[in-house]
Enzyme design. Structure first.
Site, PDB file in Angstrom:
ATOM      1  N   PHE B 141      23.592  38.643 -25.889  1.00  0.00           N
ATOM      2  CA  PHE B 141      24.138  37.964 -27.065  1.00  0.00           C
ATOM      3  C   PHE B 141      24.684  39.014 -28.008  1.00  0.00           C
ATOM      4  CE2 PHE B 141      23.142  33.404 -28.474  1.00  0.00           C
ATOM      5  CZ  PHE B 141      23.413  32.870 -27.240  1.00  0.00           C
ATOM      6  N   GLN B 255      27.332  31.341 -42.600  1.00  0.00           N
ATOM      7  CA  GLN B 255      27.882  31.960 -41.385  1.00  0.00           C
ATOM      8  C   GLN B 255      28.948  31.091 -40.717  1.00  0.00           C
ATOM      9  OE1 GLN B 255      25.565  32.315 -37.462  1.00  0.00           O
ATOM     10  NE2 GLN B 255      25.775  34.438 -38.071  1.00  0.00           N
ATOM     11  N   HIS B 257      30.799  30.633 -37.087  1.00  0.00           N
ATOM     12  CA  HIS B 257      30.641  30.961 -35.667  1.00  0.00           C
ATOM     13  C   HIS B 257      32.032  31.168 -35.072  1.00  0.00           C
ATOM     14  CE1 HIS B 257      29.580  30.712 -31.446  1.00  0.00           C
ATOM     15  NE2 HIS B 257      28.298  30.679 -31.768  1.00  0.00           N
ATOM     16  N   LEU B 267      30.678  23.217 -31.210  1.00  0.00           N
ATOM     17  CA  LEU B 267      30.372  24.594 -30.822  1.00  0.00           C
ATOM     18  C   LEU B 267      30.416  24.768 -29.312  1.00  0.00           C
ATOM     19  CD1 LEU B 267      29.090  27.383 -31.731  1.00  0.00           C
ATOM     20  CD2 LEU B 267      26.921  26.363 -31.082  1.00  0.00           C
ATOM     21  N   GLU B 270      27.627  31.051 -27.866  1.00  0.00           N
ATOM     22  CA  GLU B 270      27.823  32.498 -27.794  1.00  0.00           C
ATOM     23  C   GLU B 270      27.503  33.008 -26.387  1.00  0.00           C
ATOM     24  OE1 GLU B 270      26.688  34.513 -31.252  1.00  0.00           O
ATOM     25  OE2 GLU B 270      26.094  36.352 -30.262  1.00  0.00           O
ATOM     26  N   ARG B 301      28.341  37.899 -35.283  1.00  0.00           N
ATOM     27  CA  ARG B 301      29.234  36.750 -35.508  1.00  0.00           C
ATOM     28  C   ARG B 301      30.148  36.928 -36.708  1.00  0.00           C
ATOM     29  NH1 ARG B 301      24.953  31.846 -34.320  1.00  0.00           N
ATOM     30  NH2 ARG B 301      24.964  32.151 -32.062  1.00  0.00           N
ATOM     31  N   HIS B 369      28.913  27.429 -39.476  1.00  0.00           N
ATOM     32  CA  HIS B 369      27.898  27.224 -38.445  1.00  0.00           C
ATOM     33  C   HIS B 369      26.462  27.248 -38.956  1.00  0.00           C
ATOM     34  CE1 HIS B 369      26.128  27.209 -34.508  1.00  0.00           C
ATOM     35  NE2 HIS B 369      25.551  28.374 -34.676  1.00  0.00           N
ATOM     36  N   ARG B 405      23.066  36.158 -39.673  1.00  0.00           N
ATOM     37  CA  ARG B 405      22.083  35.920 -38.631  1.00  0.00           C
ATOM     38  C   ARG B 405      22.658  36.285 -37.268  1.00  0.00           C
ATOM     39  NH1 ARG B 405      21.494  32.039 -34.910  1.00  0.00           N
ATOM     40  NH2 ARG B 405      22.870  30.452 -35.773  1.00  0.00           N
TER      41      ARG B 405
END
Lengths: 247, 615
Positions: B141, B255, B257, B267, B270, B301, B369, B405
């Site tokens: 990730f 945030q 995404h 979404l 990731e 991100r 996100h 995050r």
């Protein structure tokens, strides 16, 4: 594009003494990639702000928005209007208690289902925080996940001949859940214990094999296979049980 | 008035709420969860890719340990996090993953032997160790030094939530689903529960509890383009802010995404990039490796979202009726991989885009996100301002995420924080007795009844609630997005203040009877606009760039003046939040430095300028 869509929507607000069950008609200009989520949201915001329906993830993941779409249960969020005729009739799912308009109480039904099938790993072991996890074959994990993908939307229940006739039938969703735990090496329940739960007319022997469940499952779970496997296994359990008592 | 007494009231029954409930119920405390949807529909279920925990079983995760996870998390937060909390989190994450396995979660496991994987569009080989066979494996990730993200295909949130709710059912914890808390009952010092509205009947109900938990997730729906579920409209943050004493931490920390699909903003995980997917521009060219030679598509991100926006601004986006976008390419991962490890992605592409990701490109662009912002708590999960009030998960600013995050750290937070905060609530409750003040309860109920009556009768005015929400969402999208600057933020604050005035004059167009959806939104709208104002105003004040907060007029991260956390409270009658600040962290295990990705320009604590703004 350019279609004018006609929506026939079931209306009833049980909390309003003046409300009687009826159908309301709404018209909407179709837009590109329009889903029933977009259409219903538009109708609520522009035409009738009292219209009740349930959406949550709007991505086909959470199972909140199942309804009868031109007579067939499906998730409204992933239903594209381009796949439907000009006239679209929306009704709430049968079997589940009506909350209002297109909204039904699936929460209570599924909680009871989960309690009935004891939808958890039964084990005599206790968790050791300092130890490595128990090993599992990746293929087994994937097999479990295949059945774990159920989103409890209620489509299979709504499409089930038996469930529509008898309220105590647990439905394909419960059978699938049992099948999931039977695959799981962590669950120590014996076949006889599973039999105890679903080896009845409310369970696997109530299934008439119409397989509406398999046809409508929006996650394409292999319900037909699971029902077949369970019926065979439970059938054998019944025979063994008879044999044991016969001795 | 129907009144229900319990030891613990968990508002929200997603992963964090249920994990706390399990801990409290297991210790013998009566626990009730409230949820506006059946618990298994909570937005936790939509998290696809995975949960970070430093198990280090997979070949590419070899040598991983909580220390490395801690470092990644602090760097990811751009040093905005509370390091003591990040440490607590990283240390407890492996245990939490194993516990979920024990409860029945079908984590993907290590398959020994040779296998291939993709990175930056190129194929590589790895060899998984025989002695690790069958242990929990991990995928890659963004923003992590090791492969650390444990997963079940791309349905990790779903399997976590189902396993968690199975445990809740096993323990007999009651979940009152379709019930929405609309205000906290408190006397300015202690919280005693909540006034709630039943979303099956529309009736009000009182819940009295010794400990109340807010675990309602994020509130992305204040933005128009968000990956969030429609239920993520700020319920928990609103009832906290309405107390006038409980602050929101870092409301500017929102945030985006990188890969929401265009146009629906759903979404795609990731995990697509983690598994080797690439981002392409209008010419079919990769570009992330030019901006981020080291991490490329797998920078954090905030960084990837910014470069994507930047790339689109340079004219290299793909034109569409819904605005410019870029492409996500996972074709080279192959049919087998997509059909097993990325099957939700495949379904989403089929159902909502009508495209086949095995042979076609996926149109993506950044979408709101996650709210790092949330109810500010201490490391035990106890909210600032009110005794007996706790918060966990995305709803909380606990604060392990700071200003950004990492992917895979939100699922992990729900479960780890749920466990830790649950333990702390159990400690708090031992020997704790309360007296309920009926006058306060009564006045709390009457206040809500009057609000409803005024909305239904149109006494406040007849402004349209949907139009107001729409105006607020547009304002945030337009001026409080990925790139921010002083003049735009100033304008956003002014416009939102006007919208806030209009929100006071909302009246229903429908009759408001029963579970009226218009009333449900109308009850929230004014405070939703306040949340938006907290975000815009705190963003305006923070004159630096840190994590997701990117100021075009203040490009450097400024550790000298802004190594802190915003605390926003709202006093009734005001038209702006009151902002206070506290140090980002009391404990400094990892002193501020470079993240190793993203633009590097830092004003250090001593005032030295590090880096030149290029990468």
């Amino acid at each position: 594009m350019g279609r004018r869509l006609k929506f026939n929507i079931f209306r009833y607000n049980p909390q309003d003494p003046d409300s009687v069950p009826h159908t309301d008609t709404f018209y909407l200009a179709e837009t590109e990639s329009m889903t029933l989520f977009i259409a219903l949201t538009d109708i609520r915001e522009e035409q009738d702000s009292s219209l009740q329906f349930d959406f949550c993830c709007r991505a086909g993941i959470c199972g909140a928005c199942a309804m009868m779409i031109n007579g067939r249960p499906n998730l409204a969020c992933k239903t594209l209007t381009k796949d439907l005729p000009d006239e679209i009739t929306l009704m709430p799912l049968p079997i589940f208690k009506l909350i209002g308009d297109l909204s039904v109480d699936t929460g209570t039904w599924f909680r009871e289902m989960n309690e009935k099938v004891e939808s958890w790993v039964h084990t005599s072991k206790s968790f050791d925080p300092s130890a490595d996890e128990e090993r599992m074959d990746d293929a087994v994990a994937e097999e479990i996940y295949e059945l774990e993908r159920c989103i409890e939307c209620g489509c299979c229940v709504a499409a089930c001949g038996t469930a529509n006739m008898r309220r105590d039938f647990v439905g394909a969703v419960a059978m699938n859940r049992i099948a999931r735990f039977m695959l799981d090496p962590r669950d120590q329940r014996t076949e006889a214990e599973y039999f105890e739960i679903i080896g009845t007319d409310e369970g696997i022997f109530g299934c008439m094999g119409l397989l509406g469940c398999e046809d409508v499952c929006p996650k394409h779970l292999p319900l037909q296979d699971q029902l077949g496997i369970l019926r065979r296994k439970m059938g054998w359990s019944a025979v063994k049980e008879l044999f044991r008592f016969g001795k | 008035m129907e009144t229900i007494f319990t030891d613990v009231l968990c508002i929200g029954a997603g992963l964090a709420g249920e994990r706390v409930a399990i801990e409290a119920a297991s210790a013998g405390f009566e626990t009730i969860c409230l949820s506006i949807v059946p618990p298994r529909r909570s937005h936790s279920s939509a998290a696809q890719g995975g949960m970070q925990a430093a198990l280090g079983h997979s070949a590419m995760g070899e040598g991983d340990c909580p220390d490395v996870h801690f470092e990644d998390t602090v760097k990811g937060s751009d040093w905005g996090c509370d390091q003591e909390v990040a440490r607590l989190f990283a240390d407890r994450a492996p245990e939490a993953v194993r516990e979920m396995a024990f409860w029945g979660l079908p984590w993907n496991r290590v398959v020994p032997g040779r296998s291939t994987y993709f990175k930056g569009g190129k194929q590589y080989e790895k060899v998984e160790a025989t002695e690790k066979e069958g242990l929990i494996t991990a995928r890659d990730f963004g923003g992590t030094a090791k492969w650390r993200t444990c997963y079940t295909s791309d349905g990790t949130g779903h399997t976590l939530l189902y396993t968690m709710d199975n445990k809740v059912v096993e323990l007999g914890v009651r979940v009152h689903d379709r019930v929405e808390a609309i205000s906290l009952i408190h006397d300015g010092q202690t919280c005693s529960g909540a006034v709630a509205r039943c979303l099956k009947t529309g009736k009000l109900r009182v819940y009295l509890a010794k400990a109340t938990l807010i675990a309602t997730g994020g509130y992305g729906r204040i933005y128009r383009e968000t990956t969030n579920a429609v239920i993520n409209d700020g319920g928990g943050a609103i009832i906290a802010l309405d107390t006038e004493v409980v602050p929101l931490g870092n409301p500017e920390a929102i945030q985006f995404h990188p890969t929401g699909i265009v146009p629906t903003n759903i979404l795609v995980t990731e995990g697509c990039r983690g598994d080797g997917g690439t981002l392409l521009d209008v010419n079919g060219q990769r570009f992330m490796h030019e901006y981020e030679p080291e991490k490329a598509e797998l920078a954090s991100r905030d960084v990837v979202s910014r470069w994507m926006t930047h790339h689109i601004r340079t004219g290299l986006g793909v034109k569409s009726p819904y605005g410019d976008h870029l492409w996500l390419d996972i074709r080279h991962l192959g049919e087998k991989h997509i059909k097993t490890k990325l099957r939700e992605v495949e379904e989403i592409c089929n159902n909502f885009l009508g495209i086949d990701p095995i042979t076609q490109l996926i149109p993506v662009r950044p979408a709101q996100h996650y709210t790092m912002a949330g109810v500010r708590t201490n490391k035990d999960g106890a909210a600032y301002g009110l005794k007996g009030l706790f918060s966990a998960g995305e709803a909380a600013c606990w604060d392990m995420h700071g200003l950004n995050r990492l992917g895979g750290n939100s699922l992990a937070e729900t479960v780890v924080a749920g466990k830790i905060v649950g333990e702390k609530i159990v400690e708090f409750l031992k020997g704790y007795e309360v007296q309920y003040n009926t006058a306060i309860i009564r006045s709390g109920v009457i206040k809500q009844q009057e609000r409803i009556e005024r909305l239904v009768s149109g006494k406040n005015g007849n402004d349209n609630v949907y139009e107001i929400r729409s105006a607020m969402q547009d304002e945030l999208m337009e001026r409080v997005g990925i790139f921010r600057n002083g003049p735009d933020l100033q304008k956003a604050v002014e416009n939102l203040q006007e919208i806030h005035e209009r929100a006071k004059k909302v009246g229903l167009r429908s009759n408001g009877k029963g579970v009226n959806p218009e009333l449900t939104l109308a009850l929230k709208i004014q405070s939703m606009v306040r949340l938006a104002l907290c975000t815009a105003y705190a963003a305006l004040q923070r004159t630096e760039s840190r994590g997701c907060h990117a100021r075009e007029d203040f490009e450097a991260r400024n550790d000298r003046d802004w190594w802190n956390r915003t605390l926003a409270t709202w006093r009734e009658g005001d038209d702006l939040p009151t902002l206070d600040y506290e140090p980002a962290t009391q404990v400094v295990e990892l002193p501020p430095g470079e993240r190793g990705y993203g633009v590097c320009k830092i004003i250090s604590c001593d005032g030295d300028v590090i880096g030149d703004g290029t990468s």
